[in-house]
Write an enzyme that holds these catalytic residues in place. Sequence first.
Site, mmCIF file in Angstrom:
data_model
loop_
_atom_site.group_PDB
_atom_site.id
_atom_site.type_symbol
_atom_site.label_atom_id
_atom_site.label_comp_id
_atom_site.label_asym_id
_atom_site.label_seq_id
_atom_site.Cartn_x
_atom_site.Cartn_y
_atom_site.Cartn_z
ATOM 1 N N SER A 51 -10.004 2.200 2.697
ATOM 2 C CA SER A 51 -9.037 2.868 1.849
ATOM 3 C C SER A 51 -8.062 1.913 1.136
ATOM 4 O O SER A 51 -7.448 2.304 0.153
ATOM 5 C CB SER A 51 -8.215 3.844 2.690
ATOM 6 O OG SER A 51 -7.387 3.151 3.608
ATOM 7 N N LYS A 106 0.852 -1.200 0.000
ATOM 8 C CA LYS A 106 0.000 0.000 0.000
ATOM 9 C C LYS A 106 0.883 1.244 0.000
ATOM 10 O O LYS A 106 1.922 1.275 0.684
ATOM 11 C CB LYS A 106 -0.905 -0.042 1.241
ATOM 12 C CG LYS A 106 -1.977 1.033 1.275
ATOM 13 C CD LYS A 106 -2.852 0.913 2.522
ATOM 14 C CE LYS A 106 -3.979 1.944 2.513
ATOM 15 N NZ LYS A 106 -4.837 1.864 3.715
ATOM 16 N N SER A 141 -10.517 0.064 6.951
ATOM 17 C CA SER A 141 -9.836 0.142 5.649
ATOM 18 C C SER A 141 -9.153 -1.134 5.169
ATOM 19 O O SER A 141 -8.702 -1.192 4.031
ATOM 20 C CB SER A 141 -8.797 1.259 5.670
ATOM 21 O OG SER A 141 -9.408 2.505 5.539
#
Lengths: 95, 521
Positions: free
Chosen positions: B187, B79, B211
């Site tokens: 997210s 990420k 998330s």
Amino acid sequence: MSVDLQTVKRVARLARIAVSEEDAERMTGELNAILGFVEQLNEVDVSGVEPMTSVTPMEMKKRQDVVTDGSKAADIVANAPATEENFFLVPKVVE
Amino acid sequence: MSDLTRLTISQARAKLRGKEITATEITEAYLSAIDRANPALNAYVAVTGDRARDMAKASDARLVKGEGGALEGIPLGIKDLFGTEGVHTQACSHVLDGFKPRYESTVTANLWADGAVMLGKLNMDEFAMGSSNETSYYGPVINPWRRSRLDTVVMPTTHQGDGGFVTAGGTKTQRTLDNAQLVPGGSSGGSATAVSAFLCAGATATDTGGSIRQPAAFTGTVGIKPTYGRCSRWGIVAFASSLDQAGPIARDVRDAAILLRSMASVDPKDTTSVDRPVPDYEAAIGKPIKGMKVGIPKEYRVDGMPEEIEALWQKGIAWLRDAGAEIVDISLPHTKYALPAYYIVAPAEASSNLARYDGVRYGLRVPGKDIVEMYEKTRAAGFGREVKRRIMIGTYVLSAGYYDAYYLQAQKVRNLIKRDFENVFAAGVDVILTPATPSAAFGIADEDMAADPVKMYLNDIFTVTVNMAGLPGIAVPAGLDPKGLPLGLQLIGRPFEEETLFQTAAVIEQAAGTFQPEKWW
């Protein structure tokens, strides 16, 4: 509680975000929607309840007060938009 | 050679160790899959092909000598929130333009030390603020899953094949994919899409209010948010420091267990990192859950919850009961206040953490007539709408005269939420079962959610309580809705009892199976 246009502009100034008149108007509506949503917290009885200060109950970790890191000025300024001899360059602050 | 990208981490690990495949082969397979799929899915914002090949080569050298680490040669996606030395790290924000840190986050350093290979950096909501991956400066990520409808087609002659099956009356039922693009959740939308679409073997992710778990549920993958303090936050771009926690997204429960073991550590560089050894999570998989007490919280049955979510929850209860668990009804009375309290605590912490983006030390700088104007213009240009909104809320609730009414009140409510959980665990409940999300994946540019930020926030209604209390939570796929989209269940455990979550999630996985999207990209 709700915010008006003047408050939104003041908060934007505190947050150091430039907002246009149009932005400020839009944000007033959005912020009031969120503040309206969080309003329901007022109905919770919190008498005698401490605010949370630590997610996991644990002793604050301490270490010896000695230098453990350093001598990497070039690394620290490497990503800055403007530098000179390992200093960050900013517009003039003091006349 | 069969498609190497289809192997789970545990399968690839066995083949790498058995010298049936090489790290270079599997890395190349992923790099070419990314090449083909990324224009359609937008999961990666930076692909580090050269570095991946170098790391794979080094892994092969170690594997040949039998010196491979726990993740030797396994290609992973990272990420964009994790600091990776010399590599694009921007939290998918414009304000961090060009930022390449001179350090490596502890979590990624742990993965490389165990031999993993970095494929690149994954798309996400800007600064991890969002539930649809639409706030990214790099554009939305597309969910590999699409809705489909079941058509009954009358067949002139009996016929079998093309994905359909023959029914007794000479009709065939077939699924037709709809063209509408769906969000992968957020997210960690890039992480979830990349894992689900076979663009990495597993991915790192972070979870501040849901998330990891919400995108995992939207893509049929497994995602675990460990206990606060289990993974070091050092070197991860901070959003809300008392809530942020890193964890993996993987294709199955075992892979998630393998990844978490490598990601977690005790780190002197993070004072909230907890001084506890990391257990072998994988060993918990397959252990019977007979006699385990599973709590079903009545407050998670919310108004307007779709029928299929309730049905899925009931199925989960039945599977665990069949496996010998004892099902008990429980109450977590402050559940409904978790989301409003979160929308005070998280923006407040974010407004403080994001103060550092000032155009001086890294990233974007927009010139102004003096330093204040430079700050204001830089932040106005650098942050997207959702991020600005949250900084504004945070600044307001922390401003003079409002601190007690908002922030202090929210932190008191937070203690009550935590106490709710402590009470049920003290009463002997081992694990809590809930739905992971209130719906399946929704469409890109959903008009209702764009018009009202609170509607988007409601996506995290079942996951956010876990962050507020600092507990571990796992999302595990449990079925498909009538439109063929994956749905997930969530298990919540006691602090640092991630093993119980893996053990129980494996029982659900065993009953529900695993889910892969039909390839259209």
